[in-house]
Enzyme design. Structure first.
Site, PDB file in Angstrom:
ATOM      1  CE  LYS A  16      43.761 -18.676 -12.376  1.00  0.00           C
ATOM      2  NZ  LYS A  16      42.875 -18.673 -11.194  1.00  0.00           N
ATOM      3  CE  LYS A  64      36.557 -18.320  -8.944  1.00  0.00           C
ATOM      4  NZ  LYS A  64      37.522 -17.461  -8.310  1.00  0.00           N
TER       5      LYS A  64
HETATM    6  O1  LIG Z   1      39.361 -13.793 -10.096  1.00  0.00           O
HETATM    7  C1  LIG Z   1      39.764 -13.330 -11.166  1.00  0.00           C
HETATM    8  O2  LIG Z   1      40.370 -12.269 -11.211  1.00  0.00           O
HETATM    9  C2  LIG Z   1      39.549 -14.042 -12.467  1.00  0.00           C
HETATM   10  C3  LIG Z   1      38.825 -15.341 -12.394  1.00  0.00           C
HETATM   11  C4  LIG Z   1      39.638 -16.518 -11.945  1.00  0.00           C
HETATM   12  O3  LIG Z   1      40.789 -16.383 -11.632  1.00  0.00           O
HETATM   13  C5  LIG Z   1      39.008 -17.829 -11.981  1.00  0.00           C
HETATM   14  C6  LIG Z   1      38.108 -18.080 -13.009  1.00  0.00           C
HETATM   15  C7  LIG Z   1      37.499 -19.300 -13.138  1.00  0.00           C
HETATM   16  C8  LIG Z   1      37.780 -20.297 -12.256  1.00  0.00           C
HETATM   17  C9  LIG Z   1      38.665 -20.070 -11.201  1.00  0.00           C
HETATM   18  C10 LIG Z   1      39.272 -18.846 -11.048  1.00  0.00           C
HETATM   19  C11 LIG Z   1      40.134 -18.630  -9.837  1.00  0.00           C
HETATM   20  O4  LIG Z   1      40.127 -17.578  -9.218  1.00  0.00           O
HETATM   21  O5  LIG Z   1      40.764 -19.568  -9.396  1.00  0.00           O
HETATM   22 MG   LIG Z   2      41.286 -18.308  -7.410  1.00  0.00          MG
END
Ligand SMILES: O=C(O)CCC(=O)c1ccccc1C(=O)O
Ligand SMILES: [Mg+2]
Length: 315
Positions: free
Chosen positions: A138, A242
């Protein structure tokens, strides 16, 4: 067709909170649902909302489940409003589990989610030893200079074979996005996810044309309606999917297949129940070269199997 319905809310704490530019997320809350058809066949489903991503809240999902009573018809399952995307996914995947109970077979790689900030530096190695070759980190959380410093240490420590994805969660502005993209171009990053906020899709389209690092939309395409809108706008980069919050798994599959989208599947920290349903979709529509963003073991305190088993007992 009529199904008996039972549901249970759940909550579980993260070992460490998930820090993104949206803030710190401390616990996952959701609902497990159980459908039983006339022959006694059971279908499990999960509603795992993510309101800070644009899905309904847990309270709205609970209200919806509560007003249904003890039974639900096929018709109701397929008429859940678009304002309740996590409910659409939960109920329709539970229905599928009864109607099309095929086993999950996957041969995709997984991407591991690193902890935010410096913690990534002493976490990747364990994940590498477990076999992960793609890592997501992140950004847009710490001041940019500090973050770039950590990024350079990380990228130099990682073996050459490793792929890296960066996720800004909409936390950059135009100037910072360019600063990051220039670094990404130098280091051959797999992609940069959601650099700018929801609503700035045209600017992200512009950024994608002036840099070689691929861009991925995530928050901007959280639901199927948003996914369609971004496609219409001309987005042909990566779409992060997602499934648990996107809406109907049937509509999602149809749209992705028809338009041959470059999709990256991603977890919302759902339990094994939502995860299985999400991965079944991934098995059908995820390109083999895109690691699945479901490498999130180690994020919860409890052992998943034991924890779920004790929840199941109450249903
Ligand atoms: O996408 C991935 O590799 C992991 C999951 C992840 O980053 C995520 C998990 C929960 C909420 C938001 C996010 C995101 O992609 O921002
Ligand atoms: Mg993301």
């Amino acid at each position: 067709m009529v199904y008996q319905l039972q549901f249970r809310p759940y909550q579980r704490s993260f070992v460490r909170s998930l820090s993104t530019s949206h803030g710190n997320w401390e616990k996952r809350e959701g609902i497990i649902i159980k459908l039983i058809d006339e022959t006694g066949t059971i279908g499990w489903g999960e509603i795992a909302p993510l309101p800070w991503f644009g899905s309904e809240t847990l309270a709205a999902a609970l209200d919806f489940c509560s007003q249904l009573g003890k039974e639900i018809t096929t018709e109701t399952i397929f008429l859940i409003p678009d304002a309740l995307p996590a409910c659409q996914f939960g109920f329709q995947s539970a229905w599928s589990a009864i109607k099309q109970p095929q086993k999950l077979t996957l041969n995709h790689q997984f991407s591991a989610l690193l902890p935010t900030g410096e913690a990534a530096l002493h976490t990747w190695e364990k994940l590498w030893q477990e076999g992960y070759r793609t890592f997501k980190w992140k950004i847009g959380v710490l001041p940019i200079t500090a973050e770039i410093g950590i990024f350079k240490q990380l990228i130099q420590a990682l073996p050459n074979e490793a792929k890296v994805r960066l996720d800004a969660n909409g936390g950059l502005n135009w100037e910072k996005a360019i600063e990051w993209l220039e670094i990404c171009d130098d280091w051959q990053i797999e992609f940069l996810e959601q650099p700018l906020a929801v609503g700035e899709e045209k600017a992200m389209l512009e950024l994608s044309k002036t840099h070689s690092t691929p861009l991925a939309l995530d928050e901007s395409v959280a639901t199927i309606a948003q996914l369609k809108a971004c496609y219409q706008l001309g987005w042909r980069g990566i779409f992060v999917i997602k499934p648990c919050i996107a809406g109907s798994p049937f509509h999602l599959r149809e749209f992705c297949q028809q338009n041959n989208l470059d999709v990256v599947f991603s977890s919302v920290f759902e339990t094994t129940i939502g995860r299985e349903a999400a991965l079944k979709l991934a098995a059908e529509i995820s390109p083999k070269n895109r690691a699945l963003g479901f490498g999130i073991n180690h994020w919860f305190k409890e052992d998943e199997e034991t924890w779920l088993a004790s929840l199941w007992k109450t249903l």
